[in-house]
Design a protein around this motif. Structure first.
Motif, PDB file in Angstrom:
ATOM      1  N   MET A 176       0.903  -1.005  -0.099  1.00 36.09           N
ATOM      2  CA  MET A 176       0.178  -0.364   0.011  1.00 36.09           C
ATOM      3  C   MET A 176       0.817   1.191   0.140  1.00 36.09           C
ATOM      4  O   MET A 176       1.826   1.142   0.862  1.00 36.09           O
ATOM      5  CB  MET A 176      -1.334  -0.007   1.080  1.00 36.09           C
ATOM      6  N   THR A 177       0.052   2.002  -0.750  1.00 35.88           N
ATOM      7  CA  THR A 177       1.125   3.468  -0.388  1.00 35.88           C
ATOM      8  C   THR A 177       0.743   4.208   0.904  1.00 35.88           C
ATOM      9  O   THR A 177      -0.259   4.504   0.742  1.00 35.88           O
ATOM     10  CB  THR A 177       0.702   4.495  -1.243  1.00 35.88           C
ATOM     11  N   ARG A 224       0.667   8.424   2.006  1.00 34.02           N
ATOM     12  CA  ARG A 224       1.009   9.278   1.653  1.00 34.02           C
ATOM     13  C   ARG A 224       0.563  10.158   3.107  1.00 34.02           C
ATOM     14  O   ARG A 224      -0.254   9.828   4.122  1.00 34.02           O
ATOM     15  CB  ARG A 224       0.111   9.691   0.338  1.00 34.02           C
ATOM     16  N   SER A 275      -3.322   9.491   3.683  1.00 35.54           N
ATOM     17  CA  SER A 275      -3.379   8.772   3.287  1.00 35.54           C
ATOM     18  C   SER A 275      -3.299   7.366   2.774  1.00 35.54           C
ATOM     19  O   SER A 275      -2.220   7.131   2.504  1.00 35.54           O
ATOM     20  CB  SER A 275      -4.589   9.957   1.906  1.00 35.54           C
ATOM     21  N   SER A 297      -3.317   3.990  -0.219  1.00 42.53           N
ATOM     22  CA  SER A 297      -4.323   3.734  -0.827  1.00 42.53           C
ATOM     23  C   SER A 297      -5.184   2.277  -1.464  1.00 42.53           C
ATOM     24  O   SER A 297      -4.465   1.415  -0.022  1.00 42.53           O
ATOM     25  CB  SER A 297      -3.671   3.336  -2.278  1.00 42.53           C
ATOM     26  N   ARG A 298      -5.667   1.353  -1.923  1.00 43.12           N
ATOM     27  CA  ARG A 298      -6.133   0.714  -1.923  1.00 43.12           C
ATOM     28  C   ARG A 298      -4.838  -0.473  -2.144  1.00 43.12           C
ATOM     29  O   ARG A 298      -4.000  -0.244  -2.814  1.00 43.12           O
ATOM     30  CB  ARG A 298      -7.117   0.385  -3.079  1.00 43.12           C
ATOM     31  N   ASP A 348      -8.398   2.373  -7.648  1.00 43.34           N
ATOM     32  CA  ASP A 348      -7.306   2.833  -7.836  1.00 43.34           C
ATOM     33  C   ASP A 348      -6.759   4.529  -8.200  1.00 43.34           C
ATOM     34  O   ASP A 348      -5.909   4.872  -6.955  1.00 43.34           O
ATOM     35  CB  ASP A 348      -6.451   1.919  -8.622  1.00 43.34           C
ATOM     36  N   ASP A 349      -8.705   4.749  -8.503  1.00 46.09           N
ATOM     37  CA  ASP A 349      -8.142   6.881  -7.974  1.00 46.09           C
ATOM     38  C   ASP A 349      -9.409   6.718  -7.136  1.00 46.09           C
ATOM     39  O   ASP A 349      -9.015   8.152  -6.810  1.00 46.09           O
ATOM     40  CB  ASP A 349      -8.557   7.005  -9.069  1.00 46.09           C
ATOM     41  N   GLU A 350      -9.176   6.253  -5.494  1.00 40.29           N
ATOM     42  CA  GLU A 350      -9.409   6.879  -4.499  1.00 40.29           C
ATOM     43  C   GLU A 350      -8.726   6.504  -3.094  1.00 40.29           C
ATOM     44  O   GLU A 350      -7.846   5.735  -3.462  1.00 40.29           O
ATOM     45  CB  GLU A 350     -10.541   6.045  -4.354  1.00 40.29           C
ATOM     46  N   LEU A 351      -7.954   7.468  -2.117  1.00 47.38           N
ATOM     47  CA  LEU A 351      -7.608   7.209  -1.067  1.00 47.38           C
ATOM     48  C   LEU A 351      -9.306   7.074   0.384  1.00 47.38           C
ATOM     49  O   LEU A 351      -9.721   7.582   0.397  1.00 47.38           O
ATOM     50  CB  LEU A 351      -6.576   8.102  -1.538  1.00 47.38           C
ATOM     51  N   ARG A 387      -8.766  10.364  -4.508  1.00 52.55           N
ATOM     52  CA  ARG A 387      -6.916  10.560  -4.919  1.00 52.55           C
ATOM     53  C   ARG A 387      -7.390  12.647  -5.414  1.00 52.55           C
ATOM     54  O   ARG A 387      -6.644  13.189  -4.867  1.00 52.55           O
ATOM     55  CB  ARG A 387      -6.623  10.404  -6.202  1.00 52.55           C
TER      56      ARG A 387
END
Ligand SMILES: Nc1nc2c(ncn2[C@@H]2O[C@H](COP(=O)(O)OP(=O)(O)OP(=O)(O)O)[C@@H](O)[C@H]2O)c(=O)[nH]1
Ligand SMILES: [Mg+2]
Length: 608
Positions: free
Chosen positions: A307-308, A310, A379, A381-382, A573-576, A589
């Motif tokens: 996971m990222t 941030r 925050s 990521s998926r 993928d485009d959400e956090l 995101r």
């Protein structure tokens, strides 16, 4: 003093830590008036809260003048990677099996590891007090399991005890006598060999790692040869023999009941922790300066999920937590990796972000939960599954798990359908008693992210799922992700009941009146496939009093509750997921709708 080293291994929840409680109590390890919590070995906050063991821990008790070092291991697969290493540190294992559930995936995993390292396990059929216990059938299933795993003849001839850790007894028969743990203690002394030691100078294989606030890094292992005293010079070799560091052991600690005692000398055969070597870790050999060959050690299992992490850059950043800068987050993560071999932390390509890789959703979820309690905002990521390339053909391969699901017959159909949508392959289906069936699948880890919640919904909370890493297989192709779009807030402010009520036919909400929202934040689920922007701020201004739900003129449907685990599994993928000590929020995101559209267009062009 005579010594025995034994590990307790089992599937999750089969009663290992409860058994250790009884062994501690009945060997007199506690003072007369000492107050001890249940599952005393599960000593950290999250272990206590969740009722699971996360870290393997050592204790020791004395029985009939023999000191027995006991290692309590985690049963959950995310934390089970160390079991093989731990089994190399002991000379015996107690395999606990729940008398009602029988052997489950992790039972199979730990038994196969125990057999592989050549141990002759003791089998304890636990929880015979359960009304649905079937101890003799389960003992038979354990025998079949040993046989299926190619146990040697002397391993197959395992001793069996029956009992109840909860009630505090073990006996040769399921009928009792229901008196004490003495039969288990005696069996350990009789059946487990004393530790084998080698000649020569001090050598010890690092097996368990932890970060101690006072002593720094502590490495625990069994001393293979020689002895160690505080202040003695020592060096550290990696498993290939390369020198990692040279220094001195500052403290030697032995396990005594729930405490750890500094001791003046530890000798070969004993399990101890040493402090003072900041670079030493699991799979390293800690040894006398003249030693040049490391002890045999297996490599550490690679992580399967990443996971990222941030910084939190939402408009609400820093309003609920005090640890928000990327430097602070980075330091905290590096510190975590110090005491946790299963985690891998690396720099991300993104700005102000780190990649955190681990063994599973639960492990990463627990790390995030720990950090938010410490005041961090993040925050994330998926979770992404880590693939592998076939060394010969270069083809993409992905992790596959063995999934065992016990479910009421009537729901078996839906479970089979859902898992086949997730590219799972059914390998077995059989009745497991009481109108339930046991389904076994091989399914890609990728398809299982977030499945637990869906399974509970599909089976009205009756299904039990167990998973276990099985191996890598060729990539199974696309798996359809979330099928619905989301409702995105157009603006910054506080949500108003009236506005939420108006939006009810668009889909279920994830927020309540009065919650803070911002532009780009996800406030609900759309019933259709696409995302839409909604205004949750406008509407008749209601007075303070009337915003209490019970006085509300409008009646709102209960919103979807997003726990951390649910949120991580939910996002695309485009959400956090925005995590703060007080809130779990979902967001796009890219918060700005125009920028988001530009990015979408850019992607479409790329794909063409
Ligand atoms: N009925 C019954 N329940 C038991 C018995 N032993 C343990 N339990 C219960 O089973 C649950 C799990 O017990 P734990 O001792 O935490 O199990 P564990 O194997 O250490 O679990 P993990 O460390 O998470 O793998 C608890 O609710 C215990 O009270 C028993 O003999 N009988
Ligand atoms: Mg436990």
């Amino acid at each position: 003093m005579k010594l025995r080293n034994v590990a307790i291994i089992a599937h999750v929840d089969h009663g290992k830590t409860t058994l250790v409680d009884r062994l501690l109590q009945q060997s007199g390890a506690f003072r007369e008036n000492q107050r001890v919590a249940e599952r005393a070995m599960d000593s950290n906050d999250l272990e206590r809260e969740r009722g699971i063991t996360i870290l393997a821990k050592v204790t020791s008790v004395v029985w009939k003048d023999v000191r027995i070092n006991i290692v309590d291991t985690p049963g959950h697969a995310d934390f089970g990677g160390e079991v093989e290493r731990i089994l190399n540190m002991v000379d015996g294992a107690i395999v606990l099996v729940d008398a009602a559930e029988g052997p489950l995936p992790q039972t199979k995993f730990v038994v196969s590891k125990a057999l592989k390292v050549g141990l002759k396990p003791i089998v304890a059929i636990n929880k015979v007090d359960r009304s649905d216990a079937r101890p003799l059938v389960v003992a038979g299933e354990v025998f079949d399991l040993f046989a299926a795993l190619d146990a040697h003849e002397d391993q197959l001839d395992f001793p069996v005890l029956y009992g109840s850790a909860k009630e505090g007894w073990m006996a040769a028969s399921a009928e009792g006598p229901k008196i004490s743990m003495a039969p288990l203690f005696d069996l350990v002394l009789a059946h487990v060999a004393p530790p084998q030691v080698e000649d020569g100078p001090f050598r010890m294989l690092g097996t368990i790692l932890e970060a101690n606030p006072y002593l720094g890094r502590l490495v625990t292992g069994r001393i293979t040869a020689g002895s160690i005293k505080p202040n003695q010079p020592a060096k550290v070799l990696d498993r290939h023999g390369a020198l990692i560091e040279q220094g001195r052991v500052s403290k030697v600690l032995a396990f005594r009941g729930l405490e750890r005692q500094p001791i003046e000398e530890a000798v070969a055969g004993d399990i101890v922790s040493v402090a003072g070597l900041p670079e030493a870790t699991v799979s390293h050999t800690i040894c006398a300066p003249e030693v040049t060959t490391p002890l045999p050690a297996q490599p550490i299992d690679p992580p399967t999920l990443s996971m990222t992490f941030r910084i939190n850059d939402s408009p609400l950043a820093g309003t609920e937590g005090d640890k928000v800068q990327s430097r602070v987050i980075r330091e905290r993560l590096l510190r975590e990796a110090e005491g946790n071999v299963a985690l891998r932390i690396s720099e991300s390509l993104e700005k102000d972000a780190m990649e955190v890789a681990g063994r599973g959703e639960l492990q990463l979820g627990i790390l995030i939960e720990t950090m938010r309690r410490e005041g961090y905002e993040l925050s994330v990521s998926r979770p992404r599954v880590l693939f592998e390339r076939d060394p010969e053909t270069g083809a993409l391969r992905e992790p596959i798990e063995e999934i065992v699901i016990d479910v009421d017959e009537e729901f078996a159909g839906i479970v089979v359908q859902r898992l086949s949508e997730r590219k799972g392959e059914m390998v077995e289906m059989r009745p497991s008693g009481g109108g339930r069936v046991r389904l076994v699948f091989y399914a890609p880890t990728r398809g299982l992210i977030g499945y637990q919640g869906e399974l509970l919904t599909d089976s009205r909370g009756t299904a039990v799922m167990n998973r276990l890493f099985h191996g890598y297989a060729p990539h199974k192709g696309d798996i359809q992700g979330r099928r619905t779009g989301v409702l995105i807030s157009t603006d910054h402010g506080e949500a108003v009941a009236y506005a939420l009520w108006h939006l009810e036919d668009r889909g279920p909400m994830m927020i309540e009146p009065g919650w803070k929202v911002y532009r780009g934040m996800i406030v609900g689920e759309h019933t259709r496939e696409n995302d839409i922007e909604v205004n949750v701020l406008k509407g008749k201004k209601l007075t303070n009093i009337r915003t209490h739900a019970k006085d509300e003129a409008v009646r709102l449907t209960t919103p979807m509750r997003m726990t951390l685990e649910k949120a991580l599994a939910y996002i695309a993928d485009d959400e956090l997921v925005e995590v703060t000590p007080k809130s779990i929020r979902l967001r796009k995101r890219i918060l700005d709708p125009n920028d988001r559209k530009k990015e979408e267009r850019r992607r479409e062009v790329e794909e063409v």
